[in-house]
Scaffold this motif. Structure first.
Motif, PDB file in Angstrom:
ATOM      1  N   VAL A   1     131.837  15.845  -8.831  1.00 28.45           N
ATOM      2  CA  VAL A   1     132.644  16.899  -8.217  1.00 28.45           C
ATOM      3  C   VAL A   1     132.736  16.622  -6.723  1.00 28.45           C
ATOM      4  O   VAL A   1     131.716  16.584  -6.024  1.00 28.45           O
ATOM      5  CB  VAL A   1     132.039  18.293  -8.467  1.00 28.45           C
ATOM      6  CG1 VAL A   1     132.874  19.365  -7.746  1.00 28.45           C
ATOM      7  CG2 VAL A   1     131.979  18.606  -9.959  1.00 28.45           C
ATOM      8  N   ASP A   2     133.955  16.383  -6.262  1.00 25.99           N
ATOM      9  CA  ASP A   2     134.196  16.109  -4.840  1.00 25.99           C
ATOM     10  C   ASP A   2     133.288  14.992  -4.325  1.00 25.99           C
ATOM     11  O   ASP A   2     132.706  15.080  -3.246  1.00 25.99           O
ATOM     12  CB  ASP A   2     134.002  17.388  -4.020  1.00 25.99           C
ATOM     13  CG  ASP A   2     134.614  17.286  -2.629  1.00 25.99           C
ATOM     14  OD1 ASP A   2     135.584  16.523  -2.465  1.00 25.99           O
ATOM     15  OD2 ASP A   2     134.105  17.964  -1.709  1.00 25.99           O
ATOM     16  N   GLY A   3     133.132  13.965  -5.143  1.00 28.56           N
ATOM     17  CA  GLY A   3     132.358  12.802  -4.752  1.00 28.56           C
ATOM     18  C   GLY A   3     130.867  12.890  -4.996  1.00 28.56           C
ATOM     19  O   GLY A   3     130.141  11.922  -4.753  1.00 28.56           O
TER      20      GLY A   3
ATOM     21  N   VAL B   1     139.264  15.433  -8.127  1.00 35.12           N
ATOM     22  CA  VAL B   1     138.244  16.311  -7.559  1.00 35.12           C
ATOM     23  C   VAL B   1     137.084  16.454  -8.543  1.00 35.12           C
ATOM     24  O   VAL B   1     135.923  16.529  -8.152  1.00 35.12           O
ATOM     25  CB  VAL B   1     138.843  17.690  -7.218  1.00 35.12           C
ATOM     26  CG1 VAL B   1     137.767  18.641  -6.704  1.00 35.12           C
ATOM     27  CG2 VAL B   1     139.953  17.550  -6.187  1.00 35.12           C
ATOM     28  N   ILE B   2     137.411  16.498  -9.830  1.00 33.51           N
ATOM     29  CA  ILE B   2     136.390  16.575 -10.891  1.00 33.51           C
ATOM     30  C   ILE B   2     136.607  15.406 -11.846  1.00 33.51           C
ATOM     31  O   ILE B   2     137.728  15.178 -12.311  1.00 33.51           O
ATOM     32  CB  ILE B   2     136.477  17.905 -11.672  1.00 33.51           C
ATOM     33  CG1 ILE B   2     136.296  19.107 -10.745  1.00 33.51           C
ATOM     34  CG2 ILE B   2     135.426  17.947 -12.791  1.00 33.51           C
ATOM     35  CD1 ILE B   2     136.566  20.440 -11.422  1.00 33.51           C
TER      36      ILE B   2
ATOM     37  N   GLY C   1     130.194  24.509  -2.916  1.00 37.04           N
ATOM     38  CA  GLY C   1     131.551  24.000  -3.016  1.00 37.04           C
ATOM     39  C   GLY C   1     132.226  24.300  -4.335  1.00 37.04           C
ATOM     40  O   GLY C   1     133.365  23.888  -4.569  1.00 37.04           O
ATOM     41  N   ILE C   2     131.517  25.012  -5.212  1.00 39.06           N
ATOM     42  CA  ILE C   2     132.055  25.362  -6.532  1.00 39.06           C
ATOM     43  C   ILE C   2     131.913  26.864  -6.728  1.00 39.06           C
ATOM     44  O   ILE C   2     130.816  27.375  -6.911  1.00 39.06           O
ATOM     45  CB  ILE C   2     131.302  24.623  -7.660  1.00 39.06           C
ATOM     46  CG1 ILE C   2     131.342  23.110  -7.440  1.00 39.06           C
ATOM     47  CG2 ILE C   2     131.902  24.974  -9.017  1.00 39.06           C
ATOM     48  CD1 ILE C   2     130.482  22.336  -8.432  1.00 39.06           C
TER      49      ILE C   2
ATOM     50  N   HIS D   1     142.604  16.906 -10.807  1.00 42.91           N
ATOM     51  CA  HIS D   1     143.006  16.515  -9.461  1.00 42.91           C
ATOM     52  C   HIS D   1     143.190  17.749  -8.575  1.00 42.91           C
ATOM     53  O   HIS D   1     143.240  18.882  -9.071  1.00 42.91           O
ATOM     54  CB  HIS D   1     144.289  15.690  -9.504  1.00 42.91           C
ATOM     55  CG  HIS D   1     144.075  14.302 -10.018  1.00 42.91           C
ATOM     56  ND1 HIS D   1     144.071  14.002 -11.363  1.00 42.91           N
ATOM     57  CD2 HIS D   1     143.840  13.133  -9.373  1.00 42.91           C
ATOM     58  CE1 HIS D   1     143.847  12.712 -11.531  1.00 42.91           C
ATOM     59  NE2 HIS D   1     143.700  12.160 -10.337  1.00 42.91           N
ATOM     60  N   ALA D   2     143.275  17.502  -7.297  1.00 45.98           N
ATOM     61  CA  ALA D   2     143.386  18.584  -6.322  1.00 45.98           C
ATOM     62  C   ALA D   2     144.574  19.478  -6.634  1.00 45.98           C
ATOM     63  O   ALA D   2     145.663  19.001  -6.959  1.00 45.98           O
ATOM     64  CB  ALA D   2     143.513  18.016  -4.910  1.00 45.98           C
ATOM     65  N   SER D   3     144.350  20.780  -6.555  1.00 49.18           N
ATOM     66  CA  SER D   3     145.360  21.830  -6.750  1.00 49.18           C
ATOM     67  C   SER D   3     145.794  22.007  -8.193  1.00 49.18           C
ATOM     68  O   SER D   3     146.654  22.839  -8.478  1.00 49.18           O
ATOM     69  CB  SER D   3     146.597  21.599  -5.870  1.00 49.18           C
ATOM     70  OG  SER D   3     146.237  21.600  -4.499  1.00 49.18           O
ATOM     71  N   GLU D   4     145.206  21.260  -9.125  1.00 48.17           N
ATOM     72  CA  GLU D   4     145.545  21.462 -10.526  1.00 48.17           C
ATOM     73  C   GLU D   4     144.831  22.694 -11.084  1.00 48.17           C
ATOM     74  O   GLU D   4     143.698  22.997 -10.710  1.00 48.17           O
ATOM     75  CB  GLU D   4     145.157  20.244 -11.367  1.00 48.17           C
ATOM     76  CG  GLU D   4     146.110  19.080 -11.199  1.00 48.17           C
ATOM     77  CD  GLU D   4     145.825  17.939 -12.149  1.00 48.17           C
ATOM     78  OE1 GLU D   4     146.770  17.186 -12.444  1.00 48.17           O
ATOM     79  OE2 GLU D   4     144.660  17.786 -12.592  1.00 48.17           O
ATOM     80  N   VAL D   5     145.514  23.374 -11.987  1.00 51.14           N
ATOM     81  CA  VAL D   5     144.939  24.502 -12.721  1.00 51.14           C
ATOM     82  C   VAL D   5     144.813  24.079 -14.183  1.00 51.14           C
ATOM     83  O   VAL D   5     145.824  23.783 -14.831  1.00 51.14           O
ATOM     84  CB  VAL D   5     145.800  25.767 -12.605  1.00 51.14           C
ATOM     85  CG1 VAL D   5     145.190  26.902 -13.430  1.00 51.14           C
ATOM     86  CG2 VAL D   5     145.954  26.183 -11.155  1.00 51.14           C
TER      87      VAL D   5
END
Length: 263
Positions: A66-68, A7-8, A84-85, A31-35
């Motif tokens: 960020v997100d493409g 994602v980033i 989106g952020i 990646h998605a859902s990572e903290v």
């Protein structure tokens, strides 16, 4: 998760404040859902790094996706990008003349062009999500610091962001208010929100983070899973950081806890 595009994506990012190089060839991915918990001493570059991710600070060289979307490319609409952020500052940044409800609703009305009724309906749900539906009509001056920060989180969530960035969200709070804000962030983590959180709350980091990044002098010098970061940090500065922020007794307690968990 590794098979999916991050994602980033931060690629060889450098930044100067005058002659001072605050970021030095920084690269990493989320990646998605990572903290991600981003930590380090004052002046290490951590707050600057997350501000560059949301285009609040320009970069000298490198690339942030960020997100493409190439955040710093010419032609990128920064205002559209920031929808989106979600960004939560340490100083709340609420509008003092607006109620908690209207602080949350303002983006929905001005940016999303929703009617007042629909914006207020969604804002009530967001305040409920952070445990503040009963404070909707209160002005910021009548809210505690922890409540103000939770309103700020609700406002950031109003744009339905894919990424949330937190810049030391508890540093301006009295100790008894820290837990209520960290609980909201933990709840977002449980819901699968992708997040980077700059914080010195190391117990929170151990409990919630997927990865811990430690910055020093503008570089990420250590990236590790929490257990590895606290029990077997590789960099000498990371070892000093862990000892100074947890204390030797807590480090020993954590080792015993890990031993019991794996026993």
């Amino acid at each position: 998760m590794s098979a999916l595009a991050p994602v980033i994506r931060i690629e060889s990012v450098s930044k100067n404040f005058g002659s001072f190089e605050v970021l030095k060839n920084v690269s990493s991915t989320v990646h998605a859902s990572e903290v991600i918990v981003l930590c380090g001493l004052s002046g290490s570059g951590k707050s600057t790094l997350i501000r560059t991710i949301s285009a609040l600070e320009p970069i000298r060289e490198g690339k942030i996706i960020v997100d493409g979307v190439d955040v710093h490319a010419r032609g990128t609409d920064a205002n559209l990008l920031r929808r989106g952020i979600g960004f939560v500052f340490q100083s709340f940044n609420l509008f003092p003349h607006l109620s908690a409800l209207d602080n949350v609703a303002i983006g929905l009305r001005r940016l999303m062009k929703l009617s007042k009724g629909e914006a207020h309906r969604r804002s009530h749900l967001l305040l409920e999500r952070v445990g503040l539906s009963h404070r909707a009509a209160y002005m910021p001056a009548d809210l505690s610091g922890g409540e103000q920060q939770r309103v700020a989180i609700a406002r950031a969530l109003s744009m339905q962001p894919k990424v949330m960035l937190f810049d030391e969200p508890t540093s301006a709070l009295d100790p008894e208010m820290v837990g209520e804000v960290l609980k909201v962030i933990k709840d977002l983590s449980a819901e699968g929100m992708t997040m980077i959180c700059v914080t010195h709350e190391m117990n929170f980091a151990r409990e919630v983070a997927d990865w811990i990044w430690l910055m020093e002098a503008g570089e990420i010098i250590e990236k590790a899973r929490p257990a590895e970061f606290f029990e077997n940090p590789q960099h000498a500065s990371a070892r000093r950081f862990v000892q100074s922020h947890l204390g030797r007794s807590e480090v020993s307690t954590l080792r015993e806890s890990d031993a019991n968990d794996h026993g």
